[in-house]
Design a protein around this motif. Structure first.
Motif, PDB file in Angstrom:
ATOM      1  N   LEU A  12       0.835  -1.200   0.000  1.00 38.81           N
ATOM      2  CA  LEU A  12       0.000   0.000   0.000  1.00 38.81           C
ATOM      3  C   LEU A  12       0.873   1.254   0.000  1.00 38.81           C
ATOM      4  CD1 LEU A  12      -2.651   1.532   0.083  1.00 38.81           C
ATOM      5  CD2 LEU A  12      -2.722   1.120   2.563  1.00 38.81           C
ATOM      6  N   ALA A  13       1.911   1.288   0.836  1.00 42.36           N
ATOM      7  CA  ALA A  13       2.795   2.451   0.890  1.00 42.36           C
ATOM      8  C   ALA A  13       3.471   2.687  -0.458  1.00 42.36           C
ATOM      9  CB  ALA A  13       3.837   2.271   1.990  1.00 42.36           C
ATOM     10  N   SER A  14       3.932   1.627  -1.079  1.00 42.57           N
ATOM     11  CA  SER A  14       4.573   1.740  -2.393  1.00 42.57           C
ATOM     12  C   SER A  14       3.577   2.244  -3.432  1.00 42.57           C
ATOM     13  CB  SER A  14       5.147   0.381  -2.799  1.00 42.57           C
ATOM     14  OG  SER A  14       5.850   0.485  -4.005  1.00 42.57           O
ATOM     15  N   ASP A  15       2.344   1.729  -3.368  1.00 46.83           N
ATOM     16  CA  ASP A  15       1.293   2.162  -4.288  1.00 46.83           C
ATOM     17  C   ASP A  15       0.987   3.656  -4.112  1.00 46.83           C
ATOM     18  OD1 ASP A  15      -0.838   1.571  -6.278  1.00 46.83           O
ATOM     19  OD2 ASP A  15      -2.158   2.072  -4.589  1.00 46.83           O
ATOM     20  N   VAL A  16       0.949   4.117  -2.873  1.00 47.48           N
ATOM     21  CA  VAL A  16       0.707   5.546  -2.607  1.00 47.48           C
ATOM     22  C   VAL A  16       1.792   6.391  -3.276  1.00 47.48           C
ATOM     23  CG1 VAL A  16       0.784   7.312  -0.783  1.00 47.48           C
ATOM     24  CG2 VAL A  16      -0.662   5.285  -0.517  1.00 47.48           C
ATOM     25  N   LEU A  17       3.056   5.997  -3.101  1.00 50.57           N
ATOM     26  CA  LEU A  17       4.150   6.772  -3.701  1.00 50.57           C
ATOM     27  C   LEU A  17       4.115   6.699  -5.226  1.00 50.57           C
ATOM     28  CD1 LEU A  17       7.023   5.934  -1.204  1.00 50.57           C
ATOM     29  CD2 LEU A  17       5.505   7.936  -1.241  1.00 50.57           C
ATOM     30  N   VAL A  75       4.421   1.555  10.063  1.00 51.83           N
ATOM     31  CA  VAL A  75       5.016   2.724   9.436  1.00 51.83           C
ATOM     32  C   VAL A  75       6.079   2.255   8.455  1.00 51.83           C
ATOM     33  CG1 VAL A  75       6.191   4.917   9.832  1.00 51.83           C
ATOM     34  CG2 VAL A  75       4.576   4.044  11.542  1.00 51.83           C
ATOM     35  N   VAL A  76       5.915   2.636   7.186  1.00 50.40           N
ATOM     36  CA  VAL A  76       6.816   2.209   6.120  1.00 50.40           C
ATOM     37  C   VAL A  76       7.596   3.439   5.651  1.00 50.40           C
ATOM     38  CG1 VAL A  76       6.985   1.076   3.875  1.00 50.40           C
ATOM     39  CG2 VAL A  76       5.107   0.476   5.443  1.00 50.40           C
ATOM     40  N   ILE A  77       8.927   3.308   5.633  1.00 52.71           N
ATOM     41  CA  ILE A  77       9.793   4.429   5.263  1.00 52.71           C
ATOM     42  C   ILE A  77      10.622   4.051   4.040  1.00 52.71           C
ATOM     43  CG2 ILE A  77      11.633   5.986   6.040  1.00 52.71           C
ATOM     44  CD1 ILE A  77      10.163   4.151   8.790  1.00 52.71           C
ATOM     45  N   PHE A  78      10.566   4.897   3.040  1.00 52.84           N
ATOM     46  CA  PHE A  78      11.381   4.746   1.838  1.00 52.84           C
ATOM     47  C   PHE A  78      12.309   5.949   1.731  1.00 52.84           C
ATOM     48  CE2 PHE A  78       7.547   2.421   0.672  1.00 52.84           C
ATOM     49  CZ  PHE A  78       8.033   1.319  -0.016  1.00 52.84           C
ATOM     50  N   ASP A 118      17.726  14.067  -1.352  1.00 56.84           N
ATOM     51  CA  ASP A 118      17.149  12.776  -0.991  1.00 56.84           C
ATOM     52  C   ASP A 118      16.038  13.038   0.016  1.00 56.84           C
ATOM     53  OD1 ASP A 118      19.086  11.614  -2.555  1.00 56.84           O
ATOM     54  OD2 ASP A 118      20.308  10.927  -0.869  1.00 56.84           O
ATOM     55  N   LEU A 119      14.946  12.317  -0.130  1.00 57.34           N
ATOM     56  CA  LEU A 119      13.796  12.464   0.759  1.00 57.34           C
ATOM     57  C   LEU A 119      13.525  11.163   1.485  1.00 57.34           C
ATOM     58  CD1 LEU A 119      11.333  14.150  -1.766  1.00 57.34           C
ATOM     59  CD2 LEU A 119      12.760  15.294  -0.054  1.00 57.34           C
ATOM     60  N   ASP A 120      13.059  11.277   2.717  1.00 55.03           N
ATOM     61  CA  ASP A 120      12.496  10.129   3.405  1.00 55.03           C
ATOM     62  C   ASP A 120      10.985  10.269   3.308  1.00 55.03           C
ATOM     63  OD1 ASP A 120      14.828   8.834   4.115  1.00 55.03           O
ATOM     64  OD2 ASP A 120      14.987   9.862   6.040  1.00 55.03           O
ATOM     65  N   ALA A 121      10.363   9.299   2.682  1.00 51.38           N
ATOM     66  CA  ALA A 121       8.904   9.261   2.544  1.00 51.38           C
ATOM     67  C   ALA A 121       8.385   8.249   3.550  1.00 51.38           C
ATOM     68  CB  ALA A 121       8.505   8.862   1.130  1.00 51.38           C
ATOM     69  N   THR A 122       7.496   8.701   4.428  1.00 49.89           N
ATOM     70  CA  THR A 122       6.951   7.870   5.484  1.00 49.89           C
ATOM     71  C   THR A 122       5.447   7.735   5.277  1.00 49.89           C
ATOM     72  OG1 THR A 122       8.646   8.673   6.993  1.00 49.89           O
ATOM     73  CG2 THR A 122       6.736   7.604   7.982  1.00 49.89           C
ATOM     74  N   VAL A 123       4.965   6.498   5.240  1.00 48.12           N
ATOM     75  CA  VAL A 123       3.542   6.225   5.082  1.00 48.12           C
ATOM     76  C   VAL A 123       3.122   5.356   6.262  1.00 48.12           C
ATOM     77  CG1 VAL A 123       1.746   5.307   3.570  1.00 48.12           C
ATOM     78  CG2 VAL A 123       3.853   6.258   2.565  1.00 48.12           C
ATOM     79  N   ALA A 124       2.175   5.855   7.055  1.00 49.75           N
ATOM     80  CA  ALA A 124       1.679   5.114   8.221  1.00 49.75           C
ATOM     81  C   ALA A 124       0.355   4.455   7.859  1.00 49.75           C
ATOM     82  CB  ALA A 124       1.500   6.056   9.409  1.00 49.75           C
ATOM     83  N   LEU A 126       1.158  10.558   6.186  1.00 47.52           N
ATOM     84  CA  LEU A 126       1.999  10.689   5.000  1.00 47.52           C
ATOM     85  C   LEU A 126       2.945  11.851   5.251  1.00 47.52           C
ATOM     86  CD1 LEU A 126       2.631   9.901   2.033  1.00 47.52           C
ATOM     87  CD2 LEU A 126       0.816  11.486   1.343  1.00 47.52           C
ATOM     88  N   HIS A 127       4.243  11.595   5.107  1.00 46.32           N
ATOM     89  CA  HIS A 127       5.232  12.598   5.465  1.00 46.32           C
ATOM     90  C   HIS A 127       6.420  12.511   4.520  1.00 46.32           C
ATOM     91  CE1 HIS A 127       8.261  14.102   8.660  1.00 46.32           C
ATOM     92  NE2 HIS A 127       7.645  15.132   8.141  1.00 46.32           N
ATOM     93  N   PHE A 128       6.861  13.642   4.040  1.00 42.50           N
ATOM     94  CA  PHE A 128       8.064  13.729   3.223  1.00 42.50           C
ATOM     95  C   PHE A 128       9.000  14.718   3.912  1.00 42.50           C
ATOM     96  CE2 PHE A 128       6.465  11.550  -0.475  1.00 42.50           C
ATOM     97  CZ  PHE A 128       5.099  11.755  -0.415  1.00 42.50           C
ATOM     98  N   VAL A 129      10.251  14.318   4.079  1.00 50.68           N
ATOM     99  CA  VAL A 129      11.228  15.199   4.723  1.00 50.68           C
ATOM    100  C   VAL A 129      12.578  15.002   4.046  1.00 50.68           C
ATOM    101  CG1 VAL A 129      11.783  13.525   6.542  1.00 50.68           C
ATOM    102  CG2 VAL A 129      12.127  15.942   6.965  1.00 50.68           C
ATOM    103  N   PRO A 130      13.332  16.071   3.867  1.00 50.36           N
ATOM    104  CA  PRO A 130      14.677  15.899   3.318  1.00 50.36           C
ATOM    105  C   PRO A 130      15.496  14.984   4.216  1.00 50.36           C
ATOM    106  CG  PRO A 130      14.046  18.205   3.255  1.00 50.36           C
ATOM    107  CD  PRO A 130      13.000  17.480   4.074  1.00 50.36           C
ATOM    108  N   ALA A 131      16.142  14.021   3.616  1.00 47.76           N
ATOM    109  CA  ALA A 131      16.971  13.073   4.362  1.00 47.76           C
ATOM    110  C   ALA A 131      18.329  13.699   4.622  1.00 47.76           C
ATOM    111  CB  ALA A 131      17.124  11.790   3.558  1.00 47.76           C
ATOM    112  N   GLY A 132      18.879  13.404   5.748  1.00 45.11           N
ATOM    113  CA  GLY A 132      20.236  13.858   6.038  1.00 45.11           C
ATOM    114  C   GLY A 132      20.383  15.363   6.136  1.00 45.11           C
ATOM    115  N   GLY A 133      19.311  16.079   6.375  1.00 45.31           N
ATOM    116  CA  GLY A 133      19.429  17.499   6.654  1.00 45.31           C
ATOM    117  C   GLY A 133      19.315  18.444   5.481  1.00 45.31           C
TER     118      GLY A 133
END
Length: 138
Positions: free
Chosen positions: A39-44, A101-104, A112-118, A128-135
């Motif tokens: 489901l998380a992969s499908d959302v992305l 919680v699935v994190i890609f 680079d982004l961390d995409a989190t789907v709960a 659903l959360h997107f945040v820059p990875a590594g700052g």
């Protein structure tokens, strides 16, 4: 830097019901996690394809009240400003407060982004959360 600030601002739109990547240890998915990962992969995939109505249809009632297809489109436009996707990592999974919680990690040209789907217990997207990875930007 201005582009990065616009991208960061767009991420704020999804924070209302978002789950930040927890500080708990993150594990590779198990067989029991297969539905949540799919489901998380499908959302992305739907976000990338512009199927925002399809993404919104996966939301639980609380998320539907917080994010509609128009807001999702705005977020995706800002994400795409970071350039095309060059790679998406294998998912990591944590369980928190009844959610899977699935994190890609999504690699884009400029950041680079961390995409989190709960995923909630009923199999609906509850965060659903997107945040820059590594700052931030590369």
């Amino acid at each position: 830097m201005n582009r990065f600030r616009r991208i960061s601002s767009a991420f704020a739109l999804v924070l209302a019901m978002a789950w930040a990547a927890p500080a708990l240890s993150q594990d590779p998915p198990t067989e029991a996690d297969a539905g949540a990962v799919a489901l998380a992969s499908d959302v992305l995939d739907r976000m990338d394809a512009g199927d925002f109505d399809g993404v919104a249809a996966t939301f639980n009632a609380q998320m539907q009240g917080a994010l509609d297809a128009g807001k999702l489109a705005d977020v995706q436009r800002q994400i795409e400003a970071a350039g095309p996707v060059s790679a998406r990592s294998e998912p990591r999974v944590v369980r928190q407060d009844g959610y899977t919680v699935v994190i890609f990690r999504i690699e884009r040209e400029q950041v680079d982004l961390d995409a989190t789907v709960a995923i909630d217990a009923e199999g609906k997207v509850g965060g659903l959360h997107f945040v820059p990875a590594g700052g931030g930007p590369r």
